[in-house]
Write a protein that holds these residues in place. Structure first.
Motif, mmCIF file in Angstrom:
data_model
loop_
_atom_site.group_PDB
_atom_site.id
_atom_site.type_symbol
_atom_site.label_atom_id
_atom_site.label_comp_id
_atom_site.label_asym_id
_atom_site.label_seq_id
_atom_site.Cartn_x
_atom_site.Cartn_y
_atom_site.Cartn_z
ATOM 1 N N ARG A 124 0.825 -1.207 0.000
ATOM 2 C CA ARG A 124 0.000 0.000 0.000
ATOM 3 C C ARG A 124 0.860 1.257 0.000
ATOM 4 O O ARG A 124 0.606 2.212 -0.752
ATOM 5 C CB ARG A 124 -0.948 0.015 1.204
ATOM 6 N N ASP A 125 1.893 1.286 0.839
ATOM 7 C CA ASP A 125 2.762 2.456 0.899
ATOM 8 C C ASP A 125 3.453 2.715 -0.434
ATOM 9 O O ASP A 125 3.660 3.867 -0.830
ATOM 10 C CB ASP A 125 3.814 2.276 1.991
ATOM 11 N N LEU A 126 3.817 1.646 -1.113
ATOM 12 C CA LEU A 126 4.450 1.802 -2.419
ATOM 13 C C LEU A 126 3.441 2.305 -3.452
ATOM 14 O O LEU A 126 3.743 3.196 -4.250
ATOM 15 C CB LEU A 126 5.052 0.476 -2.878
ATOM 16 N N ALA A 127 2.249 1.732 -3.425
ATOM 17 C CA ALA A 127 1.250 2.078 -4.434
ATOM 18 C C ALA A 127 0.832 3.541 -4.350
ATOM 19 O O ALA A 127 0.644 4.203 -5.380
ATOM 20 C CB ALA A 127 0.033 1.165 -4.301
ATOM 21 N N VAL A 128 0.674 4.056 -3.134
ATOM 22 C CA VAL A 128 0.197 5.437 -3.011
ATOM 23 C C VAL A 128 1.260 6.451 -3.436
ATOM 24 O O VAL A 128 0.941 7.626 -3.639
ATOM 25 C CB VAL A 128 -0.295 5.747 -1.575
ATOM 26 N N ALA A 129 2.500 5.991 -3.582
ATOM 27 C CA ALA A 129 3.556 6.891 -4.050
ATOM 28 C C ALA A 129 3.577 7.020 -5.568
ATOM 29 O O ALA A 129 4.250 7.904 -6.105
ATOM 30 C CB ALA A 129 4.917 6.405 -3.549
ATOM 31 N N LEU A 152 8.658 5.114 -13.233
ATOM 32 C CA LEU A 152 8.051 6.113 -14.110
ATOM 33 C C LEU A 152 7.734 7.390 -13.323
ATOM 34 O O LEU A 152 7.963 8.507 -13.792
ATOM 35 C CB LEU A 152 6.779 5.553 -14.744
ATOM 36 N N THR A 153 7.213 7.213 -12.121
ATOM 37 C CA THR A 153 6.900 8.354 -11.261
ATOM 38 C C THR A 153 8.145 9.165 -10.942
ATOM 39 O O THR A 153 8.103 10.408 -10.879
ATOM 40 C CB THR A 153 6.254 7.862 -9.954
ATOM 41 N N PHE A 154 9.275 8.484 -10.757
ATOM 42 C CA PHE A 154 10.515 9.144 -10.368
ATOM 43 C C PHE A 154 11.364 9.575 -11.565
ATOM 44 O O PHE A 154 12.539 9.890 -11.400
ATOM 45 C CB PHE A 154 11.324 8.233 -9.450
ATOM 46 N N GLY A 155 10.776 9.593 -12.775
ATOM 47 C CA GLY A 155 11.461 10.198 -13.910
ATOM 48 C C GLY A 155 12.112 9.253 -14.888
ATOM 49 O O GLY A 155 13.077 9.635 -15.565
ATOM 50 N N LEU A 156 11.594 8.036 -15.038
ATOM 51 C CA LEU A 156 12.210 7.041 -15.918
ATOM 52 C C LEU A 156 12.377 7.552 -17.350
ATOM 53 O O LEU A 156 13.408 7.292 -17.986
ATOM 54 C CB LEU A 156 11.363 5.763 -15.928
ATOM 55 N N GLU A 157 11.394 8.264 -17.865
ATOM 56 C CA GLU A 157 11.443 8.666 -19.270
ATOM 57 C C GLU A 157 12.502 9.735 -19.545
ATOM 58 O O GLU A 157 12.934 9.897 -20.687
ATOM 59 C CB GLU A 157 10.059 9.147 -19.709
ATOM 60 N N GLU A 158 12.933 10.449 -18.510
ATOM 61 C CA GLU A 158 13.983 11.458 -18.685
ATOM 62 C C GLU A 158 15.352 10.951 -18.235
ATOM 63 O O GLU A 158 16.380 11.327 -18.803
ATOM 64 C CB GLU A 158 13.646 12.722 -17.877
ATOM 65 N N ASP A 159 15.392 10.109 -17.213
ATOM 66 C CA ASP A 159 16.655 9.702 -16.592
ATOM 67 C C ASP A 159 16.512 8.271 -16.058
ATOM 68 O O ASP A 159 16.283 8.064 -14.870
ATOM 69 C CB ASP A 159 17.001 10.666 -15.453
ATOM 70 N N PRO A 160 16.615 7.260 -16.931
ATOM 71 C CA PRO A 160 16.386 5.883 -16.483
ATOM 72 C C PRO A 160 17.266 5.441 -15.311
ATOM 73 O O PRO A 160 16.730 4.923 -14.321
ATOM 74 C CB PRO A 160 16.643 5.056 -17.739
ATOM 75 N N PRO A 161 18.598 5.635 -15.346
ATOM 76 C CA PRO A 161 19.387 5.181 -14.192
ATOM 77 C C PRO A 161 19.006 5.888 -12.892
ATOM 78 O O PRO A 161 18.903 5.254 -11.838
ATOM 79 C CB PRO A 161 20.829 5.505 -14.597
ATOM 80 N N GLY A 162 18.795 7.193 -12.968
ATOM 81 C CA GLY A 162 18.415 7.933 -11.769
ATOM 82 C C GLY A 162 17.060 7.512 -11.241
ATOM 83 O O GLY A 162 16.859 7.386 -10.024
ATOM 84 N N ALA A 163 16.102 7.273 -12.146
ATOM 85 C CA ALA A 163 14.769 6.872 -11.727
ATOM 86 C C ALA A 163 14.779 5.496 -11.063
ATOM 87 O O ALA A 163 14.101 5.278 -10.048
ATOM 88 C CB ALA A 163 13.828 6.872 -12.926
#
Length: 277
Positions: A124-129, A152-163
């Motif tokens: 649940r904690d992961l999903a709500v993020a 994807l939420t953390f920016g995969l499409e712009e910065d895959p390693p960072g995301a």
């Protein structure tokens, strides 16, 4: 756990990689040598790119790969320069089509071997993020798909390693808040159809197996009689959960806590460290 392979290079029939090697992914579905389970029969999936399409095609089924006639038919007729293939051994979530890999969002594909420990406690904690606009895209119940949508939420499409690093850091922090000692175990492949990233990491520092193929130019020198090596480009590359055969010099282990980039020009192999969000 699961087994997977990712191919990038000269367009080939899927059969060339899925069925023909001595220890092909189809053979691994029954006789895995390095996986947690010998048998990986809880579904399978393939995803591939055609140059005239913006998004990859994905075919997934809940049966075992070793006797699926439709997979055999597709593999004999589909040619692609870039594809993923995955055979599943469930770590507890349901055997259903929406839980089979690879997962797709727009041009992006994702597949995973490993698990989030005690996923039921922290799900649940992961999903709500997950970003509210992305959340409706989650169709299944696996930790793997949740990881994809977090990335994807953390920016995969712009910065895959960072995301992926931020996703891993968030999963570990969330797990530890719930008393999970070693929250994350992962080998991941992700691609946009042009470049491919592969990650090997676990909280415990004992990650599942992952290998990449030696440069084709080097292999041609080692094995000048192999027809396949004369037919593919120098940039052809495979990343696999376990080697597809015993050809000397063909396979290299991806180091612990690292990731690689397969791309036009020079490929890269770099250290991987989870990052806080």
């Amino acid at each position: 756990m699961c087994r997977w392979l990712a191919y990038s290079g000269t367009p080939v029939l899927l059969d060339t990689i899925l069925y023909k090697p001595e220890h092909s992914l189809i053979d691994q579905s029954l006789h895995s040598r390095l996986g947690v389970e010998t048998t990986n029969g809880d579904g399978f999936g393939i995803g591939w790119y055609a140059s005239e399409l913006d998004t990859p095609a994905v075919y997934r089924d809940i049966g075992p790969a070793w006797n699926n006639r439709n997979l055999r038919e597709i593999a004999d007729h589909v040619r692609s320069p870039h594809f993923f293939a995955h055979i599943r051994a469930s770590t507890g979530t349901a055997v259903q089509q929406t839980n089979c890999h690879p997962f797709r969002h727009g041009r992006w594909m994702w597949m995973h071997n490993g698990s989030i420990a005690d996923f039921h406690l922290i799900r649940r904690d992961l999903a709500v993020a997950v970003d509210a606009e992305l959340f409706p895209g989650i169709e299944g119940s696996t930790d793997s798909e949740t990881m994809f949508y977090l990335a994807l939420t953390f920016g995969l499409e712009e910065d895959p390693p960072g995301a992926v690093a931020r996703m891993a850091g968030f999963v570990e922090a969330t797990g530890r808040r719930h008393g999970v000692e070693f929250p994350l175990q992962m080998t991941i492949a992700v691609t946009d159809g042009e470049r491919m990233w592969a990650f090997r990491y676990s909280t415990q520092g004992a990650s599942r197996s992952l290998y990449y193929s030696t440069e084709v130019e080097t292999l041609r020198a080692l094995h000048p009689d192999l027809t396949f090596l004369r037919e593919v480009s120098d940039e052809t590359r495979l990343i696999v959960s376990e080697p597809l055969g015993d050809l000397p010099g063909a396979w290299n282990e991806v180091p612990e806590s690292s990731y690689g980039i397969v791309q036009p020009g020079v490929d890269e192999l770099l250290p991987f460290t989870p990052q806080p969000v």
